[in-house]
Design an enzyme around this catalytic site. Structure first.
Site, PDB file in Angstrom:
ATOM      1  N   ASP A  16      -4.562  -9.205  12.728  1.00 14.12           N
ATOM      2  CA  ASP A  16      -5.718  -8.454  13.242  1.00 14.12           C
ATOM      3  C   ASP A  16      -5.818  -8.592  14.761  1.00 14.12           C
ATOM      4  OD1 ASP A  16      -6.570 -11.080  13.234  1.00 14.12           O
ATOM      5  OD2 ASP A  16      -8.395 -10.715  12.073  1.00 14.12           O
ATOM      6  N   GLU A  32      -8.269 -16.129   6.798  1.00 10.77           N
ATOM      7  CA  GLU A  32      -8.563 -17.313   7.622  1.00 10.77           C
ATOM      8  C   GLU A  32      -9.565 -18.233   6.932  1.00 10.77           C
ATOM      9  OE1 GLU A  32      -9.888 -16.163  11.542  1.00 10.77           O
ATOM     10  OE2 GLU A  32      -8.086 -14.974  11.924  1.00 10.77           O
ATOM     11  N   GLU A  60      -2.800 -22.751  13.525  1.00 15.16           N
ATOM     12  CA  GLU A  60      -2.976 -22.225  14.894  1.00 15.16           C
ATOM     13  C   GLU A  60      -3.679 -23.227  15.793  1.00 15.16           C
ATOM     14  OE1 GLU A  60      -4.407 -18.206  15.289  1.00 15.16           O
ATOM     15  OE2 GLU A  60      -4.637 -18.401  17.465  1.00 15.16           O
TER      16      GLU A  60
HETATM   17  O1  KIV Z   1      -3.732 -11.861  14.174  1.00 15.96           O
HETATM   18  C1  KIV Z   1      -2.724 -12.509  14.493  1.00 15.96           C
HETATM   19  O2  KIV Z   1      -1.872 -12.058  15.270  1.00 15.96           O
HETATM   20  C2  KIV Z   1      -2.554 -13.833  13.914  1.00 15.96           C
HETATM   21  C3  KIV Z   1      -1.516 -14.719  14.536  1.00 15.96           C
HETATM   22  C4  KIV Z   1      -2.055 -15.268  15.789  1.00 15.96           C
HETATM   23  C5  KIV Z   1      -1.071 -15.779  13.607  1.00 15.96           C
HETATM   24  O3  KIV Z   1      -3.258 -14.202  13.025  1.00 15.96           O
END
Ligand code: KIV
Length: 261
Positions: free
Chosen positions: A44, A115, A182
């Site tokens: 996202d 998440e 992350e």
């Molecule tokens: O949205 C994204 O690009 C992500 C990465 C940072 C893992 O979740």
């Protein structure tokens, strides 16, 4: 050869690092696939990279599906994962099933990513995997919680590190097939990686995860601002700016089109 969940998990056992990048359209996805990238994440982060939003919060499920379809059209071999955007899965399990189900029905993605690791998210992961939707988890700095966490490194105190560690363990138990770590400390990433049987894909989590992911716009030097852990391998902003300025000058001076064009 097509990348599957089984292969990703096998590679962890073999200590063969997993290479992952984000993509948001057909052209980028096709190049990543040709380059042999294992896992393409339609993150996202496309909200900032491709849509000009300030953060990931405004991204809609329809936008994710639109971009994921384009990415999948460019991919032959990589495993494609589509992010579930903010408030399309946190309300309750029914909402999560409907959103993840829509992604699986309307795109060719192999899995969704969501998440968080708080108790209700563990239940959501368990329910989604139970009905046949593969889930990639994401803990540590979770950008959908930017209003609470900011973009700061997570897990810096023993208590906070323990909480993230426990979340990762519970997400594997709930059925997640892989997990993004992350912007957490390297020690914590190592501990999680050593204690999980599913692959960990790090971003700003040191070099001992089972794989690494970067936002492709950062890697290519397209982003105006880089997170502290990202590295640009090219400077496409300059290449594009120079090219379009050159074209503009040629049109104004009458040098374009040339006789041959
Ligand atoms: O949205 C994204 O690009 C992500 C990465 C940072 C893992 O979740």
């Amino acid at each position: 050869m097509k990348v599957t969940i089984q292969k990703l998990q096998q590679w962890k056992k073999e200590k063969r690092p997993i290479v992952s990048l984000t993509a948001w359209d057909y052209a980028i996805a096709k190049l990543l696939d040709i380059a042999g990238i294992d896992l393409i994440l339609v993150g996202d982060s496309l909200g900032m990279v491709a849509l000009g939003y300030e953060n990931t919060l405004p991204v809609t499920l329809d936008e994710m599906i639109h971009h994921t379809k384009a990415v999948c059209r460019g991919v032959n071999n990589a495993f494609v994962v589509c992010d579930l955007p903010f408030l399309t899965y946190q309300t309750n399990i029914t909402q999560a099933i409907e959103s993840a189900g829509k992604v699986m029905k309307e795109t060719k993605a192999g899995a969704v990513k969501l998440e968080g690791g708080y108790p209700s998210m563990i239940e959501t992961v368990s329910r989604l995997t139970e009905i046949g939707i593969p889930v990639m988890a994401h803990v540590g700095l979770t950008p959908q919680s930017v209003k609470i966490l900011g973009y700061k490194q997570q897990g810096k105190t023993p208590d906070k590190a323990e909480k993230i560690f426990n979340q990762a363990m519970a997400l594997e138990k709930a059925g997640a097939f892989a997990i993004v770590l992350e912007h957490i400390t390297e020690d914590l990433a190592i501990r999680i990686t050593e204690n999980l049987s599913i692959p960990t894909i790090g971003i700003g989590a040191g070099n001992r995860c089972d794989g690494q992911v970067l936002v492709t716009a950062d890697l290519l030097g397209l982003s105006e601002k880089l997170p502290p852990f990202a590295i640009s391998y090219a400077n496409l902003r300059t290449v594009i700016l120079d090219s379009v300025t050159h074209f503009s000058e040629d049109v104004k001076s009458g040098d374009f089109p040339h006789e041959k064009v």
